[in-house]
Design a protein around this motif. Sequence first.
Motif, PDB file in Angstrom:
ATOM      1  N   THR A  21       0.841  -1.275   0.224  1.00  0.00           N
ATOM      2  CA  THR A  21       0.117  -0.054  -0.054  1.00  0.00           C
ATOM      3  C   THR A  21       0.901   1.352  -0.046  1.00  0.00           C
ATOM      4  OG1 THR A  21      -1.454  -1.155   1.214  1.00  0.00           O
ATOM      5  CG2 THR A  21      -1.754   1.101   1.326  1.00  0.00           C
ATOM      6  N   ASN A  61      -6.692  -8.334  -8.634  1.00  0.00           N
ATOM      7  CA  ASN A  61      -7.742  -8.299  -7.680  1.00  0.00           C
ATOM      8  C   ASN A  61      -8.690  -6.918  -7.997  1.00  0.00           C
ATOM      9  OD1 ASN A  61      -9.200  -7.865  -5.214  1.00  0.00           O
ATOM     10  ND2 ASN A  61      -7.552  -6.951  -4.032  1.00  0.00           N
ATOM     11  N   ASP A  64       1.766  -3.688  -9.531  1.00  0.00           N
ATOM     12  CA  ASP A  64       1.364  -4.200  -8.221  1.00  0.00           C
ATOM     13  C   ASP A  64       1.287  -5.550  -8.408  1.00  0.00           C
ATOM     14  OD1 ASP A  64       0.238  -5.248  -6.130  1.00  0.00           O
ATOM     15  OD2 ASP A  64      -1.353  -3.543  -6.054  1.00  0.00           O
ATOM     16  N   TYR A  84       0.089 -10.678  -5.705  1.00  0.00           N
ATOM     17  CA  TYR A  84      -0.355 -12.225  -5.870  1.00  0.00           C
ATOM     18  C   TYR A  84       0.632 -12.855  -6.681  1.00  0.00           C
ATOM     19  CZ  TYR A  84      -4.538 -10.033  -3.676  1.00  0.00           C
ATOM     20  OH  TYR A  84      -5.187  -9.461  -2.831  1.00  0.00           O
ATOM     21  N   LYS A 133       0.321 -11.737   1.059  1.00  0.00           N
ATOM     22  CA  LYS A 133      -0.546 -12.564   0.499  1.00  0.00           C
ATOM     23  C   LYS A 133       0.500 -13.819   0.292  1.00  0.00           C
ATOM     24  CE  LYS A 133      -2.797  -9.214   0.098  1.00  0.00           C
ATOM     25  NZ  LYS A 133      -4.036  -8.744   0.161  1.00  0.00           N
ATOM     26  N   LYS A 169       2.497  -6.068   7.206  1.00  0.00           N
ATOM     27  CA  LYS A 169       2.542  -4.759   6.479  1.00  0.00           C
ATOM     28  C   LYS A 169       4.179  -4.456   5.967  1.00  0.00           C
ATOM     29  CE  LYS A 169      -0.366  -2.734   5.314  1.00  0.00           C
ATOM     30  NZ  LYS A 169      -1.580  -2.802   4.069  1.00  0.00           N
TER      31      LYS A 169
HETATM   32  N1  PMP Z   1      -2.521  -4.428  -3.823  1.00  0.00           N
HETATM   33  C1  PMP Z   1      -3.525  -5.284  -4.060  1.00  0.00           C
HETATM   34  C2  PMP Z   1      -3.738  -5.660  -5.371  1.00  0.00           C
HETATM   35  C3  PMP Z   1      -4.001  -5.685  -3.137  1.00  0.00           C
HETATM   36  O1  PMP Z   1      -5.201  -6.838  -2.986  1.00  0.00           O
HETATM   37  C4  PMP Z   1      -3.651  -5.687  -1.648  1.00  0.00           C
HETATM   38  C5  PMP Z   1      -4.357  -5.958  -0.415  1.00  0.00           C
HETATM   39  N2  PMP Z   1      -3.589  -6.566   0.470  1.00  0.00           N
HETATM   40  C6  PMP Z   1      -2.574  -4.721  -1.642  1.00  0.00           C
HETATM   41  C7  PMP Z   1      -1.982  -4.115  -2.820  1.00  0.00           C
HETATM   42  C8  PMP Z   1      -2.092  -4.147  -0.128  1.00  0.00           C
HETATM   43  O2  PMP Z   1      -0.995  -4.984   0.074  1.00  0.00           O
HETATM   44  P1  PMP Z   1      -0.391  -4.808   1.463  1.00  0.00           P
HETATM   45  O3  PMP Z   1      -1.123  -5.297   2.475  1.00  0.00           O
HETATM   46  O4  PMP Z   1       0.999  -5.479   1.465  1.00  0.00           O
HETATM   47  O5  PMP Z   1      -0.271  -3.412   1.788  1.00  0.00           O
END
Ligand code: PMP
Length: 403
Positions: A110, A183, A211, A214, A244, A252
């Motif tokens: 994030t 996602n 990003d 996954y 994930k 985090k």
């Molecule tokens: N990008 C996508 C596509 C997600 O589904 C997520 C949800 N975890 C994140 C980023 C955020 O990842 P993080 O929990 O590592 O901040």
Amino acid sequence: MPLFEFPWQRMAAGANLLSPNGDLGVTIFEEITALAAKHQAINLGQGFPDTDGPGVFKAMAAQGISGHLNQYAPGSGILPLRMAISDHQKRFYGLDVNPENEVVVTTGATEAIAAAILAFVKPGDEVITFEPYYDSYGATIGLAGGVHKTVALNAPDFQPGLTELRKSFNARTRVVVLNNPHNPTGAAFGRELLAEIVALAKQHDCLIVSDEVYEHLTFGFSHIPIATLPGAWDRTITISSVGKTFSFTGWKVGWATGPAELIAAVRTVKQFLSYSSGTAFQPAVAEALASQTGFFTDFAKDLGDRSEVLAKGLESAGMTVYRPQGTYFIVADVAPLGFDNALELARQMPEKIGVAGIPLSVFCHEEAAERTRTLMRFAFCKKPELLIEASRRLSLLTAKLGG
Ligand code: PMP
Ligand code: GLN
């Protein structure tokens, strides 16, 4: 989108949390998880596993806290973690990433997403994402004052149309944000499409923010990072995180990799968002990334099996199911059950049938919300017996909520 006075309002509006009359909402994940908790529903909404990652890494993090890892980490992340990220990119993808200046550790993916967007998007710049899109893209594009352009992903395969994709680029395009595997749709994007995106980014001289949280959760094939395509590395920031792949979404710890100039820019913004975080977790994440390849493939296989358990369950509950190629998520259409609004249904389901899901329309701009109106996302990163019980409860949807 209406114009708002303050940056936070643009951010909220970018994630569809602020209506034109000023009503402010919370994210759908927060809303639905709170409803699920209140009604003790099976939470197939927010994407988090119900089983933690390997105990050996938890023990390392615990030792870090009971030991001496309780002060600031370096702003770029500890060197052993940066080296582990670099080794991981080499081992799985053949990418050479310099741990000194081509990696930055962030507070989850994030923060990496936010730092990348805030680093490069100027007010009025256009940013392209696929739609439905993960909410933080819209939020950070809004905060940066960017213009969010989208390219539709439609059922059944959720692949973009090439004509629409090409049309979405122009001289104002600054960044294209790719999320692969995707996602909420569970789609994965193949080499041909990735090559087209690289060619378009080159032609319009824009950056690619990819990003790939996954990356290891693909079912029956290997993920292709866009940075591995010819001509892509120089303009690509690749993002991932521990959450994930290792079932530690609460830790985090994330990272961005790419050419030194781009990473320097991301690091510059990141150091004033959080400076650094997760000191005690960082050595454990480094160790996790060095896991044997079997760990990654076994987890993906197991998750793929669970996606099939839920797919069959949702089908027998009467929904049309679009099987995912990766991620934690499966998309199903509730229209065959007689429901015409998955958002309304998602708000009732936790109380009425004891299952939570996320409507796809919240990941879309208003104009596009219509074409995803009856689609719902369900997370299958849960124990199989829970998925079976959730399916049983979902088979009562029409009886209890009268579709
Ligand atoms: N990008 C996508 C596509 C997600 O589904 C997520 C949800 N975890 C994140 C980023 C955020 O990842 P993080 O929990 O590592 O901040
Ligand atoms: N990535 C998670 C999901 O899509 C949610 C993370 C969050 O709550 N922001 O469900």
